[in-house]
Design a protein around this motif. Structure first.
Motif, short mmCIF file in Angstrom:
data_model
loop_
_atom_site.label_atom_id
_atom_site.label_comp_id
_atom_site.label_asym_id
_atom_site.label_seq_id
_atom_site.Cartn_x
_atom_site.Cartn_y
_atom_site.Cartn_z
N GLU A 109 -37.98 3.38 -39.14
CA GLU A 109 -36.92 3.18 -38.17
C GLU A 109 -37.58 2.82 -36.84
OE1 GLU A 109 -33.83 3.22 -39.09
OE2 GLU A 109 -34.13 4.09 -41.08
N GLY A 110 -37.16 1.71 -36.24
CA GLY A 110 -37.75 1.28 -35.00
C GLY A 110 -36.69 0.98 -33.96
N SER A 111 -37.04 1.13 -32.69
CA SER A 111 -36.13 0.80 -31.60
C SER A 111 -36.94 0.34 -30.40
CB SER A 111 -35.24 1.99 -31.22
OG SER A 111 -36.02 3.06 -30.74
N VAL A 171 -48.02 -4.25 -24.69
CA VAL A 171 -48.25 -4.22 -23.25
C VAL A 171 -46.94 -3.81 -22.56
CG1 VAL A 171 -48.76 -5.58 -21.20
CG2 VAL A 171 -50.05 -5.97 -23.30
N VAL A 172 -47.01 -2.78 -21.75
CA VAL A 172 -45.85 -2.34 -20.97
C VAL A 172 -46.25 -2.34 -19.51
CG1 VAL A 172 -44.22 -0.47 -20.53
CG2 VAL A 172 -44.95 -0.97 -22.87
N ASP A 173 -45.52 -3.13 -18.70
CA ASP A 173 -45.82 -3.21 -17.27
C ASP A 173 -44.52 -3.52 -16.53
OD1 ASP A 173 -45.34 -5.94 -17.73
OD2 ASP A 173 -47.49 -6.43 -17.81
N GLY A 174 -44.63 -4.06 -15.33
CA GLY A 174 -43.43 -4.34 -14.55
C GLY A 174 -42.59 -5.46 -15.12
N THR A 175 -43.17 -6.30 -15.96
CA THR A 175 -42.42 -7.41 -16.56
C THR A 175 -42.00 -7.09 -17.98
OG1 THR A 175 -43.62 -9.02 -15.20
CG2 THR A 175 -42.49 -9.85 -17.17
N TYR A 176 -42.96 -6.65 -18.78
CA TYR A 176 -42.68 -6.35 -20.18
C TYR A 176 -42.43 -4.85 -20.29
CZ TYR A 176 -44.61 -10.97 -20.37
OH TYR A 176 -44.84 -12.30 -20.14
N THR A 177 -41.16 -4.50 -20.33
CA THR A 177 -40.76 -3.09 -20.18
C THR A 177 -40.50 -2.38 -21.50
OG1 THR A 177 -38.44 -3.77 -19.98
CG2 THR A 177 -39.74 -3.61 -17.95
N GLY A 178 -40.50 -3.10 -22.62
CA GLY A 178 -40.08 -2.53 -23.88
C GLY A 178 -41.14 -1.65 -24.53
N VAL A 179 -40.86 -0.35 -24.60
CA VAL A 179 -41.68 0.59 -25.35
C VAL A 179 -41.13 0.64 -26.78
CG1 VAL A 179 -42.47 2.97 -25.55
CG2 VAL A 179 -42.19 1.92 -23.29
N ILE A 180 -42.00 0.48 -27.76
CA ILE A 180 -41.57 0.41 -29.16
C ILE A 180 -41.65 1.80 -29.78
CG2 ILE A 180 -42.01 -0.65 -31.40
CD1 ILE A 180 -43.29 -3.01 -29.86
N HIS A 181 -40.51 2.33 -30.15
CA HIS A 181 -40.43 3.65 -30.77
C HIS A 181 -40.30 3.48 -32.28
CE1 HIS A 181 -39.74 5.76 -26.90
NE2 HIS A 181 -39.18 4.61 -26.56
N VAL A 182 -41.15 4.17 -33.03
CA VAL A 182 -41.17 4.01 -34.49
C VAL A 182 -41.34 5.37 -35.16
CG1 VAL A 182 -42.50 3.11 -36.45
CG2 VAL A 182 -42.04 1.65 -34.49
N THR A 183 -40.54 5.60 -36.20
CA THR A 183 -40.78 6.70 -37.13
C THR A 183 -40.96 6.11 -38.52
OG1 THR A 183 -38.44 7.06 -37.63
CG2 THR A 183 -39.38 8.29 -35.77
#
Length: 569
Positions: A109-111, A171-183
């Protein structure tokens, strides 16, 4: 056709496009395809064009059928991926579901929400690759996706405590904000009435002492001295952001094309102690940022993009050499890759069967026949002018080996045939980029016991890609471009098992995609006027001697990010 391009304005397009959003052998066929179920959602009225949010992505592939026995779930991944670290977790077999198991299913499951590229990742258990994945690109409000996979083949590995390693470089920074959550969960089904213990190999092992030798992966393999069957699975992907992600549209540098990686022919070979032992055609997967048009993939990814399948090799004829108890050199290489060019990820695993009645199994390996790759091509183009690359390629490998088992001599002959046809053309400045291509990979394994008729296990895989990408400057808005995409992809796999001309079992699986999308690049987000009509279809049919034939189909359609069809029949 690709995200990276040579012209500066298109390089800017790449960043805008990607950031704009805020199996098993025929001898062990499953007993039945999933039962039909009602449509997942009712038909919806789609918007006139894409907004800032859209439906969660879906794939048409079938769910994994599980028996109605007791089951236990073990979570092996529960992480947020926002860097390039490898996440480790200890795995222990389920206490309440002691093996052997009838089925083991992996469920991911990812979000992700905000802006983010599509990312590549993997999940390993005990150093063995379980899953190679790519991720969808998110909306501002966020999306969720699901992957389900039968991993019963890994049961011998899962019987013992292991280390799990998960990786999704991000990569997470001021432009690319998406943190990938996975179980990731492993669901174990116990045995019971109508659910016997799964028939699997006796061991699953990785390649050890691995290193890179240029673009090749080299390592060591040691098998038990009583081994009687050896299968290899190689997860092979052209990735990493360079042109090898788009190897099927590469062209010689003389053409002036924006991905000058030679001819568009690739092949993944396995060598044992310096001798060619296996050949395979890699699958040209399209990730969710591909073809310069992520609107094609927001709701329906290309076939197998969320679960990239490995390449399979039957290496049994080489066991007579490998059964000496010593480590042997294994080299995995990508044929057709220009000298000094990288960009390929290679992850092999090996499944081993043993003769319980003998401590040592000896035998002989016959001389292998292997033709050199025959690649005929026609090439034109220079500078920013129109050009084309037409290609027809083929190769064959045949090898025989005999083992003296406790059941008598067993002779295995493996024949592998690869073919590739590609017609790639582009207009001036690559304004219209067109590809029509197909790949066929056929393996036939003949297993003979004494004088009786051999058992023939035939596996044919075929991939087709037909599409055009348009990139045209607008006359009404300076610096703006109309980006259009029209693409059809089909992935198929056919398996059959026969003996003496009699049919024992067969299985046919297809996954297809068709999509058209357009948007305006170089204008504010609310003026992009993006639209897309995408469709996917998966089919599965099986026929096993003594059982009724079964068939299954799942159809999806999404318009401007909203699903209007989700039908199973």
């Amino acid at each position: 056709m690709r995200s990276p391009r040579r012209r500066p304005v298109t390089a800017v397009l790449l960043g805008a496009v990607l950031a704009m959003t805020g199996a098993s052998s025929a001898s062990s066929l499953p007993a039945a395809v999933p039962a039909p179920s009602p449509s997942a959602v009712p038909a919806a009225t789609p918007p006139q064009e894409f907004g800032t949010d859209w439906d969660d992505p879906r794939t048409p592939e079938p769910s994994v059928p599980v028996p109605a026995t007791h089951h236990c779930t073990v979570r092996v991944v529960d992480d947020a991926f926002d860097d390039f670290d490898v996440h480790a977790k200890a795995y222990r077999p389920p206490v309440g579901c002691a093996g052997p198991w009838s089925k083991v299913v992996m469920r991911l499951e990812g979000s992700v929400a905000g802006r983010q590229f599509d990312r590549i990742g993997y999940v390993d258990v005990g150093g063995v690759r379980m899953l190679t994945l790519s991720t969808p690109e998110p909306s501002v409000d966020g999306i969720h996706w699901h992957v389900e996979k039968d991993v019963t083949d890994l049961a011998p590995l899962l019987a013992d405590p292991q280390q799990v390693q998960a990786f999704i470089g991000n990569v997470v920074d001021g432009t690319y904000t998406g943190v990938i959550h996975v179980t990731v969960d492993l669901d174990f089904s116990t045995t019971g009435r109508g659910a016997p213990a799964a028939r699997t190999s006796d061991a699953v092992v990785p390649l050890t002492d691995t290193a890179r030798d240029g673009s090749d992966l080299v390592g060591s393999l040691t098998v038990p001295r009583n081994s009687t069957r050896l299968l290899a699975d190689v997860f092979a992907t052209g990735s990493g952001g360079g042109c090898e992600e788009f190897w099927d549209t590469s062209a010689p540098a003389s053409t002036g094309y924006s991905c000058p990686d030679g001819l568009p022919y690739r092949e993944v070979d396995v060598h044992i102690d310096g001798q060619l032992a296996g050949i395979a055609a890699p699958y040209p997967v399209v990730y969710t940022g591909g073809w310069s048009n992520p609107f094609l993939w927001y709701t329906i990814p290309s076939p197998k993009a969320f679960d990239i399948p490995p390449l399979g090799y039957d290496l049994t004829p080489y066991l007579a050499r490998l059964n000496d108890g010593r480590p042997h050199d294994v080299r995995i290489s990508v044929v057709g890759l220009p000298a000094g060019q990288g960009g390929w990820t290679l992850a092999p695993r090996f499944r081993i069967w043993r003769d319980a009645a003998r401590s040592v199994v000896s035998g002989t390996t016959g001389t292998a026949y292997a033709s050199d790759p025959v690649v005929d091509s026609s090439v034109s183009g220079a500078g920013d002018r129109a050009g084309h690359v037409d290609l027809d390629a083929r190769r064959e490998l045949r090898v025989t080996g005999t083992l003296s088992t406790s059941r008598g001599p067993v002779t295995t002959t493996v024949t592998r045939t690869l073919s590739n046809t590609s017609r790639h053309s582009w207009t001036d400045d690559e304004a219209d980029d067109t590809l029509t291509a197909s790949w066929t990979d056929t393996q036939v394994v003949a297993t003979g016991h004494g004088r009786g008729a051999p058992t023939l296990e035939r596996t044919e895989q075929r991939w087709d890609k037909d599409g055009v990408l348009g990139f045209h400057p607008r006359s009404d808005v300076a610096g703006a471009y109309d980006v259009t995409g029209d693409l059809a992809i089909t992935w198929s796999r056919d398996e059959s098992l026969t003996r003496g001309g009699a049919h024992l079992s067969s299985r046919s699986e297809t996954s297809s995609y068709e999509g058209q999308a357009s948007w305006i690049y170089g204008v504010p987000r609310d003026q992009r006027h993006a639209t897309a009509d995408t469709r996917a279809r998966a089919t599965l049919s099986e026929k096993v001697l003594g059982r009724p034939a079964t068939s299954w189909e799942h159809r999806l359609r999404a318009v401007n990010g909203t699903f209007v069809t989700d039908a199973v029949g």
